[in-house]
Design a protein around this motif. Sequence first.
Motif, PDB file in Angstrom:
ATOM      1  N   GLN A  63      10.415  10.963  -3.227  1.00  0.00           N
ATOM      2  CA  GLN A  63       8.931  11.099  -3.037  1.00  0.00           C
ATOM      3  C   GLN A  63       8.254  11.415  -4.177  1.00  0.00           C
ATOM      4  OE1 GLN A  63       9.311  14.202   0.253  1.00  0.00           O
ATOM      5  NE2 GLN A  63      10.649  12.779   1.569  1.00  0.00           N
ATOM      6  N   ARG A  64       8.507  12.233  -5.082  1.00  0.00           N
ATOM      7  CA  ARG A  64       7.599  12.453  -6.053  1.00  0.00           C
ATOM      8  C   ARG A  64       7.569  11.106  -7.125  1.00  0.00           C
ATOM      9  NH1 ARG A  64      10.590  17.420  -5.460  1.00  0.00           N
ATOM     10  NH2 ARG A  64      12.217  16.678  -6.936  1.00  0.00           N
ATOM     11  N   THR A  65       8.710  10.306  -7.018  1.00  0.00           N
ATOM     12  CA  THR A  65       8.713   9.390  -7.998  1.00  0.00           C
ATOM     13  C   THR A  65       7.995   8.344  -7.426  1.00  0.00           C
ATOM     14  OG1 THR A  65      11.082   9.707  -8.917  1.00  0.00           O
ATOM     15  CG2 THR A  65      10.037   7.493  -9.029  1.00  0.00           C
ATOM     16  N   SER A  66       8.137   8.040  -6.044  1.00  0.00           N
ATOM     17  CA  SER A  66       7.248   7.041  -5.590  1.00  0.00           C
ATOM     18  C   SER A  66       5.685   7.370  -5.453  1.00  0.00           C
ATOM     19  CB  SER A  66       7.852   6.553  -4.068  1.00  0.00           C
ATOM     20  OG  SER A  66       7.537   7.705  -2.974  1.00  0.00           O
ATOM     21  N   THR A  67       5.661   8.622  -5.371  1.00  0.00           N
ATOM     22  CA  THR A  67       4.211   8.948  -5.544  1.00  0.00           C
ATOM     23  C   THR A  67       3.385   8.741  -6.718  1.00  0.00           C
ATOM     24  OG1 THR A  67       4.524  10.862  -4.082  1.00  0.00           O
ATOM     25  CG2 THR A  67       2.809  11.219  -5.542  1.00  0.00           C
ATOM     26  N   PHE A  68       4.195   8.904  -7.793  1.00  0.00           N
ATOM     27  CA  PHE A  68       3.667   8.703  -9.022  1.00  0.00           C
ATOM     28  C   PHE A  68       3.519   7.154  -9.345  1.00  0.00           C
ATOM     29  CE2 PHE A  68       4.047   7.528 -13.600  1.00  0.00           C
ATOM     30  CZ  PHE A  68       3.303   8.161 -14.219  1.00  0.00           C
ATOM     31  N   LEU A  69       4.270   6.346  -8.757  1.00  0.00           N
ATOM     32  CA  LEU A  69       4.235   4.981  -8.825  1.00  0.00           C
ATOM     33  C   LEU A  69       3.008   4.557  -8.126  1.00  0.00           C
ATOM     34  CD1 LEU A  69       8.173   3.851  -8.869  1.00  0.00           C
ATOM     35  CD2 LEU A  69       6.505   3.507 -10.774  1.00  0.00           C
ATOM     36  N   ALA A  70       2.781   5.008  -6.825  1.00  0.00           N
ATOM     37  CA  ALA A  70       1.762   4.592  -5.994  1.00  0.00           C
ATOM     38  C   ALA A  70       0.263   4.786  -6.866  1.00  0.00           C
ATOM     39  CB  ALA A  70       1.994   5.220  -4.629  1.00  0.00           C
ATOM     40  N   ALA A  81      -4.805  -2.902   9.520  1.00  0.00           N
ATOM     41  CA  ALA A  81      -4.159  -2.817   8.198  1.00  0.00           C
ATOM     42  C   ALA A  81      -4.844  -1.933   7.327  1.00  0.00           C
ATOM     43  CB  ALA A  81      -4.145  -4.296   7.323  1.00  0.00           C
ATOM     44  N   ALA A  82      -4.371  -1.038   6.594  1.00  0.00           N
ATOM     45  CA  ALA A  82      -4.715  -0.147   5.621  1.00  0.00           C
ATOM     46  C   ALA A  82      -5.473  -0.717   4.423  1.00  0.00           C
ATOM     47  CB  ALA A  82      -3.832   0.890   5.405  1.00  0.00           C
ATOM     48  N   PRO A  83      -6.379  -0.037   3.931  1.00  0.00           N
ATOM     49  CA  PRO A  83      -7.032  -0.803   2.686  1.00  0.00           C
ATOM     50  C   PRO A  83      -5.891  -1.303   1.670  1.00  0.00           C
ATOM     51  CG  PRO A  83      -8.325   1.120   3.405  1.00  0.00           C
ATOM     52  CD  PRO A  83      -7.194   1.144   4.057  1.00  0.00           C
ATOM     53  N   GLY A  84      -6.187  -2.101   0.978  1.00  0.00           N
ATOM     54  CA  GLY A  84      -4.827  -2.812   0.166  1.00  0.00           C
ATOM     55  C   GLY A  84      -4.106  -3.740   0.452  1.00  0.00           C
ATOM     56  N   GLY A  85      -4.162  -3.901   2.012  1.00  0.00           N
ATOM     57  CA  GLY A  85      -3.357  -4.934   2.810  1.00  0.00           C
ATOM     58  C   GLY A  85      -1.900  -4.668   2.765  1.00  0.00           C
ATOM     59  N   PRO A  86      -1.196  -5.383   3.834  1.00  0.00           N
ATOM     60  CA  PRO A  86       0.064  -5.131   3.939  1.00  0.00           C
ATOM     61  C   PRO A  86       1.014  -5.150   2.671  1.00  0.00           C
ATOM     62  CG  PRO A  86      -0.661  -6.547   5.574  1.00  0.00           C
ATOM     63  CD  PRO A  86      -1.817  -6.277   4.515  1.00  0.00           C
ATOM     64  N   GLN A  87       0.740  -6.173   2.134  1.00  0.00           N
ATOM     65  CA  GLN A  87       1.656  -6.602   0.898  1.00  0.00           C
ATOM     66  C   GLN A  87       1.935  -5.192  -0.019  1.00  0.00           C
ATOM     67  OE1 GLN A  87       3.593  -8.863   0.193  1.00  0.00           O
ATOM     68  NE2 GLN A  87       4.135  -8.117  -2.256  1.00  0.00           N
ATOM     69  N   GLU A  88       0.640  -4.316   0.006  1.00  0.00           N
ATOM     70  CA  GLU A  88       0.796  -3.165  -1.022  1.00  0.00           C
ATOM     71  C   GLU A  88       1.469  -2.061  -0.259  1.00  0.00           C
ATOM     72  OE1 GLU A  88      -3.151  -4.230  -3.539  1.00  0.00           O
ATOM     73  OE2 GLU A  88      -3.338  -2.477  -2.177  1.00  0.00           O
ATOM     74  N   ARG A  89       2.228  -2.181   0.817  1.00  0.00           N
ATOM     75  CA  ARG A  89       2.504  -1.027   1.696  1.00  0.00           C
ATOM     76  C   ARG A  89       4.337  -1.482   2.092  1.00  0.00           C
ATOM     77  NH1 ARG A  89       0.222  -0.258   6.154  1.00  0.00           N
ATOM     78  NH2 ARG A  89      -0.997  -2.148   6.178  1.00  0.00           N
ATOM     79  N   GLN A  90       4.611  -2.311   1.508  1.00  0.00           N
ATOM     80  CA  GLN A  90       6.101  -2.827   2.008  1.00  0.00           C
ATOM     81  C   GLN A  90       7.088  -2.088   1.137  1.00  0.00           C
ATOM     82  OE1 GLN A  90       5.627  -7.005   1.545  1.00  0.00           O
ATOM     83  NE2 GLN A  90       4.576  -7.388   3.373  1.00  0.00           N
ATOM     84  N   GLY A  91       6.974  -1.641  -0.007  1.00  0.00           N
ATOM     85  CA  GLY A  91       7.899  -0.964  -0.721  1.00  0.00           C
ATOM     86  C   GLY A  91       7.700   0.460  -1.120  1.00  0.00           C
ATOM     87  N   PRO A  92       8.557   1.305  -1.822  1.00  0.00           N
ATOM     88  CA  PRO A  92       8.285   2.752  -2.034  1.00  0.00           C
ATOM     89  C   PRO A  92       7.145   2.885  -2.696  1.00  0.00           C
ATOM     90  CG  PRO A  92      10.593   2.129  -2.391  1.00  0.00           C
ATOM     91  CD  PRO A  92       9.886   0.699  -2.258  1.00  0.00           C
ATOM     92  N   ALA A  93       6.565   2.192  -3.605  1.00  0.00           N
ATOM     93  CA  ALA A  93       5.318   2.666  -4.140  1.00  0.00           C
ATOM     94  C   ALA A  93       3.998   2.464  -3.373  1.00  0.00           C
ATOM     95  CB  ALA A  93       5.226   1.817  -5.493  1.00  0.00           C
ATOM     96  N   GLY A  94       4.298   1.279  -2.373  1.00  0.00           N
ATOM     97  CA  GLY A  94       2.967   1.065  -1.838  1.00  0.00           C
ATOM     98  C   GLY A  94       2.956   1.863  -0.274  1.00  0.00           C
ATOM     99  N   THR A  95       4.001   3.042  -0.367  1.00  0.00           N
ATOM    100  CA  THR A  95       3.772   3.857   1.042  1.00  0.00           C
ATOM    101  C   THR A  95       3.964   5.308   0.418  1.00  0.00           C
ATOM    102  OG1 THR A  95       6.397   3.684   1.049  1.00  0.00           O
ATOM    103  CG2 THR A  95       5.022   2.455   2.304  1.00  0.00           C
ATOM    104  N   ALA A  96       3.949   5.554  -0.692  1.00  0.00           N
ATOM    105  CA  ALA A  96       4.198   6.902  -1.175  1.00  0.00           C
ATOM    106  C   ALA A  96       2.899   7.835  -1.005  1.00  0.00           C
ATOM    107  CB  ALA A  96       4.473   6.934  -2.562  1.00  0.00           C
TER     108      ALA A  96
END
Length: 311
Positions: free
Chosen positions: A97-104, A293-308
């Motif tokens: 979670q900390r890593t994906s948070t940073f990427l996001a 859809a949340a701001p940023g679009g679905p494409q930005e929420r499919q991977g760990p960085a997009g959901t952190a």
Amino acid sequence: MVDYPEIPGLGAIRRRVGAELFARVAGPNGPASRERIHGSAGERWFGPERPIRAVHGDASMFVGGLRALLLQSLHPLAMAAVAAHSGYRGDPWGRLQRTSTFLAVTTFGTARDAEEAVAHVRDIHARVSGTTPDGEPYRASDPHLLGWVHAAEVDSFLRAHRRYGAHPLDDDGYDAYVADTARVAGALGVENPPGDQAELAAQLDAYRPELRATPQARDAARFLLLSPPLPWAARPPYAVLAANAVALLPLWARVPLGVPYLPVLEETGVRLAGRGLTRAIRWAMTPPPGAAAAPGGPQERQGPAGTAKPS
């Protein structure tokens, strides 16, 4: 955006699986934090058209992230620091979670939040030091060591996206992706981060004389591949994820870690299973038709960085 037809009766399953995946990578405050990352007004480091958003927002990040951990473990100084300070065994999901948070935050968040996230990581790095079991000193803030971690990570995300991304980029696009990541790496303290694929490959080759599989690295590989802290129902899909992460490793990395090399199976069954798994993750984490859809679009929420969530 990928359009997934909604089959009657599957909506509840889709929402449940998506929520469970989201909770794993984002933590309990994920929904509110995602809204902050994608919804806060302000200048971003990377605009919507930048390749880093396409790569870090894709389900292929699940494969790339595990591959990166395995590859990074081959540097004895990096592995010693992880073993002593990261808590990857005691709190693996927290570390994810900390890593994906940073990427996001650095990929999708405001420039102010990205700068704060970088400053937070640099502060942690400044306090992490020690010696390996062989007596070699290490500092997490060492630019050379940070360079290895960055190169291994970017190479892993790039290769996973090229193979399993919903919309793979061309070579120019992946060169631009490497250039995008160099901005984050430079802010973290990496000196001369690679700016394109050729420079990335050259940097990885330059590190190879320093790499070896220590007992700590082999122990980490066994933990990640064979005994992850997951319920039994989640282990079959995780096994597919692990097999595809291993299949993306170069042979020179597999041999020291003692992971199998089955080229015929990897080019057929493993790759097909990996494509099926990443499509399933993408399906589960993309809002159903008609959902907001949340701001940023679905494409930005499919991977760990997009959901952190941000820290």
